[in-house]
Design a protein around this motif. Structure first.
Motif, PDB file in Angstrom:
ATOM      1  N   ASN A 238       0.836  -1.208   0.000  1.00  0.00           N
ATOM      2  CA  ASN A 238       0.000   0.000   0.000  1.00  0.00           C
ATOM      3  C   ASN A 238       0.868   1.253   0.000  1.00  0.00           C
ATOM      4  N   ASP A 239       1.268   1.699  -1.213  1.00  0.00           N
ATOM      5  CA  ASP A 239       1.987   2.971  -1.230  1.00  0.00           C
ATOM      6  C   ASP A 239       1.135   4.076  -1.813  1.00  0.00           C
ATOM      7  N   GLY A 240      -0.144   3.871  -1.851  1.00  0.00           N
ATOM      8  CA  GLY A 240      -1.102   4.893  -2.281  1.00  0.00           C
ATOM      9  C   GLY A 240      -2.470   4.240  -2.294  1.00  0.00           C
ATOM     10  N   LEU A 241      -3.418   4.823  -1.564  1.00  0.00           N
ATOM     11  CA  LEU A 241      -4.709   4.143  -1.371  1.00  0.00           C
ATOM     12  C   LEU A 241      -5.421   3.846  -2.696  1.00  0.00           C
ATOM     13  N   GLN A 242      -5.496   4.860  -3.578  1.00  0.00           N
ATOM     14  CA  GLN A 242      -6.243   4.660  -4.837  1.00  0.00           C
ATOM     15  C   GLN A 242      -5.687   3.487  -5.633  1.00  0.00           C
ATOM     16  N   GLU A 243      -4.354   3.481  -5.777  1.00  0.00           N
ATOM     17  CA  GLU A 243      -3.706   2.433  -6.585  1.00  0.00           C
ATOM     18  C   GLU A 243      -3.897   1.073  -5.927  1.00  0.00           C
ATOM     19  N   THR A 244      -3.783   1.045  -4.611  1.00  0.00           N
ATOM     20  CA  THR A 244      -3.900  -0.239  -3.907  1.00  0.00           C
ATOM     21  C   THR A 244      -5.320  -0.784  -4.020  1.00  0.00           C
ATOM     22  N   VAL A 245      -6.295   0.106  -3.865  1.00  0.00           N
ATOM     23  CA  VAL A 245      -7.692  -0.347  -3.979  1.00  0.00           C
ATOM     24  C   VAL A 245      -7.937  -0.885  -5.392  1.00  0.00           C
ATOM     25  N   ALA A 246      -7.393  -0.187  -6.388  1.00  0.00           N
ATOM     26  CA  ALA A 246      -7.578  -0.649  -7.774  1.00  0.00           C
ATOM     27  C   ALA A 246      -6.955  -2.039  -7.945  1.00  0.00           C
ATOM     28  N   GLU A 247      -5.779  -2.219  -7.376  1.00  0.00           N
ATOM     29  CA  GLU A 247      -5.087  -3.507  -7.489  1.00  0.00           C
ATOM     30  C   GLU A 247      -5.884  -4.616  -6.802  1.00  0.00           C
ATOM     31  N   VAL A 248      -6.393  -4.311  -5.614  1.00  0.00           N
ATOM     32  CA  VAL A 248      -7.158  -5.314  -4.860  1.00  0.00           C
ATOM     33  C   VAL A 248      -8.476  -5.627  -5.588  1.00  0.00           C
ATOM     34  N   MET A 249      -9.120  -4.592  -6.120  1.00  0.00           N
ATOM     35  CA  MET A 249     -10.371  -4.815  -6.874  1.00  0.00           C
ATOM     36  C   MET A 249     -10.116  -5.732  -8.069  1.00  0.00           C
ATOM     37  N   GLU A 250      -8.993  -5.502  -8.732  1.00  0.00           N
ATOM     38  CA  GLU A 250      -8.653  -6.314  -9.906  1.00  0.00           C
ATOM     39  C   GLU A 250      -8.490  -7.788  -9.517  1.00  0.00           C
ATOM     40  N   ILE A 251      -7.798  -8.016  -8.396  1.00  0.00           N
ATOM     41  CA  ILE A 251      -7.607  -9.399  -7.912  1.00  0.00           C
ATOM     42  C   ILE A 251      -8.967 -10.026  -7.628  1.00  0.00           C
ATOM     43  N   ILE A 252      -9.806  -9.286  -6.896  1.00  0.00           N
ATOM     44  CA  ILE A 252     -11.096  -9.840  -6.477  1.00  0.00           C
ATOM     45  C   ILE A 252     -11.981 -10.131  -7.694  1.00  0.00           C
ATOM     46  N   GLU A 253     -12.029  -9.190  -8.625  1.00  0.00           N
ATOM     47  CA  GLU A 253     -12.887  -9.395  -9.799  1.00  0.00           C
ATOM     48  C   GLU A 253     -12.415 -10.598 -10.609  1.00  0.00           C
ATOM     49  N   ARG A 254     -11.105 -10.730 -10.718  1.00  0.00           N
ATOM     50  CA  ARG A 254     -10.550 -11.864 -11.459  1.00  0.00           C
ATOM     51  C   ARG A 254     -10.940 -13.177 -10.772  1.00  0.00           C
ATOM     52  N   GLU A 255     -10.831 -13.202  -9.462  1.00  0.00           N
ATOM     53  CA  GLU A 255     -11.148 -14.427  -8.714  1.00  0.00           C
ATOM     54  C   GLU A 255     -12.646 -14.732  -8.763  1.00  0.00           C
ATOM     55  N   ILE A 256     -13.467 -13.690  -8.635  1.00  0.00           N
ATOM     56  CA  ILE A 256     -14.919 -13.902  -8.661  1.00  0.00           C
ATOM     57  C   ILE A 256     -15.348 -14.430 -10.030  1.00  0.00           C
TER      58      ILE A 256
END
Ligand code: 5GP
Length: 199
Positions: free
Chosen positions: A178-196
């Motif tokens: 987490n070196d920037g909230l926006q970027e980290t949230v985008a990264e986490v969303m991408e992981i979750i969407e891919r997994e879902i």
């Protein structure tokens, strides 16, 4: 698709977010709750004292050690752990009901609990949030006005062990810095969407 496969595809996902205190996990979880359709927060039970800005039943239900022990003996927790002398646990029924109703459940829990979820519910998505470096973690913890300096120091001291455990235990497939909230949230969303979406 078989009836079983159809039911499974309608089920929600369990999303575990872990990381040392001060890495910004809670901000990430709040952003996920806003962005991910059909997501809900898992309200943990804890014996730690309520902080001034917390409402009982929102982030946590605050219960006594006796009550926690009773629920634990009754098998009411999906997982539980002791963190810096206080007990924390995830109520099992709330999680299974939500997932069966097709909701994604966001759990912000520490690493011992993350390992238990990995063992009991291997289909869950488990993400560990790393701080960019220890100095920024220290600065974030020091910026919190809700805890004493002693509590902040104990949390900082626990961070190395948590990171080492997360790397060794095999429960976490995804590590994000987490070196920037926006970027980290985008990264986490991408992981979750891919997994879902099962990609
Ligand atoms: P805090 O006291 O800062 O709210 O939480 C301390 C630690 O306990 C954090 O790492 C948080 O993610 C974790 N935690 C909160 N709820 C639970 C829970 O239900 N189970 C486990 N294992 N850890 C939890």
């Amino acid at each position: 698709m078989s009836p079983d496969a159809t039911a499974a595809s309608r089920r929600g996902k369990l999303i575990v977010i872990s990381g040392p205190s001060g890495t910004g996990k809670t901000s990430i979880c709040n952003a996920l709750l806003e962005r991910l359709p059909n997501a809900e927060w898992s309200v943990s039970a804890t014996t730690r004292p309520r902080r001034g800005n917390e409402t009982n039943g929102a982030a946590y239900s605050f219960i006594s050690r006796e009550e926690f022990g009773r629920r634990r003996e009754g098998g009411e927790f999906l997982e539980w752990a002791e963190y810096l002398g206080e007990l924390y646990g995830t109520p099992l029924a709330a999680v299974t009901d939500a997932v069966q109703a097709g909701h994604h459940v966001i759990m912000e829990i520490e690493v011992q609990g993350g390992k238990q979820v990995a063992d009991r519910m291997p289909e869950s998505i488990r993400i560990f949030v790393l701080p960019p470096d220890m100095e920024s973690l220290q600065a974030r913890l020091a910026g919190r006005k809700t805890e004493s300096a002693e509590h902040q120091a104990r949390r900082l001291a626990a961070a190395d062990g948590e990171i080492a455990f997360a790397r060794d235990c095999g429960a976490y497939h995804f590590f994000v810095t987490n070196d920037g909230l926006q970027e980290t949230v985008a990264e986490v969303m991408e992981i979750i969407e891919r997994e879902i979406n099962g990609a």
